[in-house]
Design a protein around this motif. Structure first.
Motif, PDB file in Angstrom:
ATOM      1  N   GLN A 160       0.850  -1.119  -0.038  1.00 54.17           N
ATOM      2  CA  GLN A 160      -0.005  -0.142   0.232  1.00 54.17           C
ATOM      3  C   GLN A 160       0.925   1.184   0.048  1.00 54.17           C
ATOM      4  N   LEU A 161       0.651   2.060  -0.982  1.00 55.05           N
ATOM      5  CA  LEU A 161       1.613   3.197  -1.097  1.00 55.05           C
ATOM      6  C   LEU A 161       1.567   4.169   0.209  1.00 55.05           C
ATOM      7  N   ASP A 162       2.945   4.591   0.698  1.00 50.33           N
ATOM      8  CA  ASP A 162       3.113   5.596   1.759  1.00 50.33           C
ATOM      9  C   ASP A 162       2.991   4.795   3.079  1.00 50.33           C
ATOM     10  N   GLN A 163       2.752   3.351   2.956  1.00 48.67           N
ATOM     11  CA  GLN A 163       2.476   2.687   4.226  1.00 48.67           C
ATOM     12  C   GLN A 163       3.920   1.643   4.668  1.00 48.67           C
ATOM     13  N   GLN A 184       4.844  -8.073  13.593  1.00 54.50           N
ATOM     14  CA  GLN A 184       3.725  -7.098  13.799  1.00 54.50           C
ATOM     15  C   GLN A 184       4.058  -6.239  15.082  1.00 54.50           C
ATOM     16  N   SER A 185       5.174  -6.768  15.934  1.00 51.04           N
ATOM     17  CA  SER A 185       5.513  -5.921  17.072  1.00 51.04           C
ATOM     18  C   SER A 185       5.991  -4.557  16.674  1.00 51.04           C
ATOM     19  N   TYR A 186       6.493  -4.374  15.387  1.00 52.08           N
ATOM     20  CA  TYR A 186       6.897  -3.072  14.886  1.00 52.08           C
ATOM     21  C   TYR A 186       5.894  -2.066  15.331  1.00 52.08           C
ATOM     22  N   PHE A 187       4.732  -2.522  15.144  1.00 48.37           N
ATOM     23  CA  PHE A 187       3.543  -1.350  15.351  1.00 48.37           C
ATOM     24  C   PHE A 187       2.992  -1.382  16.813  1.00 48.37           C
ATOM     25  N   THR A 188       3.381  -2.023  17.680  1.00 48.12           N
ATOM     26  CA  THR A 188       3.430  -2.165  19.114  1.00 48.12           C
ATOM     27  C   THR A 188       4.739  -2.111  19.837  1.00 48.12           C
ATOM     28  N   PRO A 189       5.579  -1.297  19.574  1.00 49.83           N
ATOM     29  CA  PRO A 189       6.866  -1.482  20.205  1.00 49.83           C
ATOM     30  C   PRO A 189       6.933  -1.688  21.737  1.00 49.83           C
ATOM     31  N   GLU A 190       5.971  -1.472  22.378  1.00 54.03           N
ATOM     32  CA  GLU A 190       6.150  -1.780  23.744  1.00 54.03           C
ATOM     33  C   GLU A 190       6.113  -3.125  24.207  1.00 54.03           C
ATOM     34  N   ASP A 191       5.752  -4.210  23.346  1.00 54.63           N
ATOM     35  CA  ASP A 191       5.939  -5.433  23.401  1.00 54.63           C
ATOM     36  C   ASP A 191       7.477  -5.822  23.241  1.00 54.63           C
ATOM     37  N   LEU A 192       8.176  -4.790  22.906  1.00 56.51           N
ATOM     38  CA  LEU A 192       9.667  -5.173  22.997  1.00 56.51           C
ATOM     39  C   LEU A 192      10.531  -4.492  24.231  1.00 56.51           C
ATOM     40  N   ALA A 193       9.746  -3.982  24.863  1.00 58.29           N
ATOM     41  CA  ALA A 193      10.320  -3.144  26.148  1.00 58.29           C
ATOM     42  C   ALA A 193      11.434  -4.307  26.942  1.00 58.29           C
ATOM     43  N   GLY A 194      12.524  -3.794  27.336  1.00 60.91           N
ATOM     44  CA  GLY A 194      13.278  -4.639  28.096  1.00 60.91           C
ATOM     45  C   GLY A 194      14.463  -5.156  27.688  1.00 60.91           C
ATOM     46  N   LEU A 195      14.516  -5.050  25.955  1.00 63.17           N
ATOM     47  CA  LEU A 195      15.692  -5.680  25.244  1.00 63.17           C
ATOM     48  C   LEU A 195      16.822  -4.834  25.440  1.00 63.17           C
ATOM     49  N   ALA A 196      18.137  -5.116  25.262  1.00 61.56           N
ATOM     50  CA  ALA A 196      19.099  -4.218  25.052  1.00 61.56           C
ATOM     51  C   ALA A 196      19.270  -3.329  23.925  1.00 61.56           C
ATOM     52  N   LEU A 197      18.913  -4.244  22.812  1.00 58.49           N
ATOM     53  CA  LEU A 197      19.084  -3.308  21.485  1.00 58.49           C
ATOM     54  C   LEU A 197      18.058  -4.013  20.591  1.00 58.49           C
ATOM     55  N   VAL A 198      17.018  -3.391  19.808  1.00 63.31           N
ATOM     56  CA  VAL A 198      16.341  -3.713  19.056  1.00 63.31           C
ATOM     57  C   VAL A 198      16.362  -2.858  17.569  1.00 63.31           C
ATOM     58  N   GLN A 199      16.282  -3.437  16.387  1.00 67.20           N
ATOM     59  CA  GLN A 199      16.674  -2.795  15.107  1.00 67.20           C
ATOM     60  C   GLN A 199      15.359  -3.307  14.577  1.00 67.20           C
ATOM     61  N   ALA A 200      14.893  -2.432  13.419  1.00 70.62           N
ATOM     62  CA  ALA A 200      13.685  -2.719  12.603  1.00 70.62           C
ATOM     63  C   ALA A 200      14.236  -2.184  11.110  1.00 70.62           C
ATOM     64  N   VAL A 201      13.791  -2.887  10.128  1.00 75.29           N
ATOM     65  CA  VAL A 201      13.844  -2.561   8.947  1.00 75.29           C
ATOM     66  C   VAL A 201      12.549  -2.608   8.276  1.00 75.29           C
ATOM     67  N   THR A 202      11.941  -1.284   7.450  1.00 72.26           N
ATOM     68  CA  THR A 202      11.010  -1.318   6.963  1.00 72.26           C
ATOM     69  C   THR A 202      11.144  -0.930   5.295  1.00 72.26           C
ATOM     70  N   VAL A 203      10.258  -1.260   4.722  1.00 73.31           N
ATOM     71  CA  VAL A 203      10.189  -0.614   3.179  1.00 73.31           C
ATOM     72  C   VAL A 203       8.931   0.150   2.892  1.00 73.31           C
ATOM     73  N   THR A 204       9.049   1.078   2.262  1.00 70.21           N
ATOM     74  CA  THR A 204       7.981   1.974   1.822  1.00 70.21           C
ATOM     75  C   THR A 204       8.250   2.220   0.430  1.00 70.21           C
ATOM     76  N   PHE A 205       6.853   1.978  -0.261  1.00 70.00           N
ATOM     77  CA  PHE A 205       6.668   2.374  -1.635  1.00 70.00           C
ATOM     78  C   PHE A 205       5.846   3.524  -1.728  1.00 70.00           C
ATOM     79  N   SER A 206       6.207   4.476  -2.815  1.00 73.57           N
ATOM     80  CA  SER A 206       5.554   5.929  -2.660  1.00 73.57           C
ATOM     81  C   SER A 206       5.512   6.372  -4.083  1.00 73.57           C
ATOM     82  N   GLU A 207       4.903   7.316  -4.476  1.00 70.32           N
ATOM     83  CA  GLU A 207       4.785   8.146  -5.850  1.00 70.32           C
ATOM     84  C   GLU A 207       5.878   9.149  -6.005  1.00 70.32           C
ATOM     85  N   THR A 208       6.397   9.748  -4.950  1.00 67.63           N
ATOM     86  CA  THR A 208       7.208  10.719  -4.982  1.00 67.63           C
ATOM     87  C   THR A 208       8.282  10.384  -3.730  1.00 67.63           C
ATOM     88  N   LEU A 209       9.472  10.955  -3.998  1.00 63.27           N
ATOM     89  CA  LEU A 209      10.385  11.026  -2.860  1.00 63.27           C
ATOM     90  C   LEU A 209      10.041  11.886  -1.645  1.00 63.27           C
TER      91      LEU A 209
END
Length: 209
Positions: A160-163, A184-209
């Motif tokens: 979905q564009l821009d998502q 899906q925990s990316y959308f509820t980051p509170e589920d990841l509390a207590g960890l030393a380090l958490v990295q997330a990678v997302t891709v987004t498609f859009s019509e313009t930069l």
């Protein structure tokens, strides 16, 4: 995020992409229209990655076919901050179709690989439009980190564009046990509390930069 020329440790991923681009693909290998999905590796490709140490959990290959309106693909890396919110850790990697490429659609292959120093490397090949390589900066080692776990995209996702679409979560902890991750925990980051380090990678498609 620093854009760099391909390094020696990227050669197996780059070679894999070239194999995929030049070989005939099985029906379930390429993503369906408006979809990003795991790329189905052939045995030859899997053996090649294994030979270079890119085993399950260290590398991911995705194929994508964006809607015709999409002209830009943005790869964003974030880190969970102390406030429990995602923080951008580097400039995004961007693949962009130019005005002279109006006859092309945004489709191709995307690879992600991780290193022990927490650096992430991306390689994007867009069909008929070339490719790019980008790498995030490494992070200082944490001697207290004893465990890590990860979650990569395993099921096709509708674009979905821009998502933003989370494609990877990488977590590091200091205890003796860790729960499995869910993208899906990316959308509820509170589920990841207590960890030393958490990295997330997302891709987004859009019509313009």
């Amino acid at each position: 995020m620093k854009r760099k020329h391909p390094l020696w440790f990227l050669l197996p991923l780059a070679f894999l992409l070239s194999l995929a681009a030049c070989s005939s693909q099985e029906p379930d290998t390429a993503a369906q229209e408006n979809t990003i999905a795991p790329y189905t590796l052939t045995q030859r490709e899997r053996t090649l990655l294994d030979a270079f140490g890119h085993t399950e959990g260290t590398a991911q290959v995705l194929s994508f076919q964006a809607p015709v309106e999409a002209r830009c693909l943005t790869i964003q890396t974030t880190q969970l901050g102390e406030n429990g919110q995602w923080e951008v850790v580097s400039a995004p990697a961007i693949a962009l179709l130019g005005e002279d490429q109006a006859d092309l659609s945004l489709s191709g292959l995307f690879t992600l690989s991780r290193a022990d120093n927490y650096a992430l490397t991306f390689h994007i090949v867009c069909d008929g439009a070339g490719g790019m390589t980008s790498q995030t900066d490494p992070l200082p080692p944490d001697p207290n980190t004893t465990m890590h776990t990860w979650a990569f995209l395993t099921d096709p996702q509708t674009i979905q564009l821009d998502q933003p679409i989370p494609v990877a979560l990488l977590a590091y902890g200091t205890g003796t046990s860790m729960s499995s991750l869910d993208l899906q925990s990316y959308f509820t980051p509170e589920d990841l509390a207590g960890l030393a380090l958490v990295q997330a990678v997302t891709v987004t498609f859009s019509e313009t930069l």
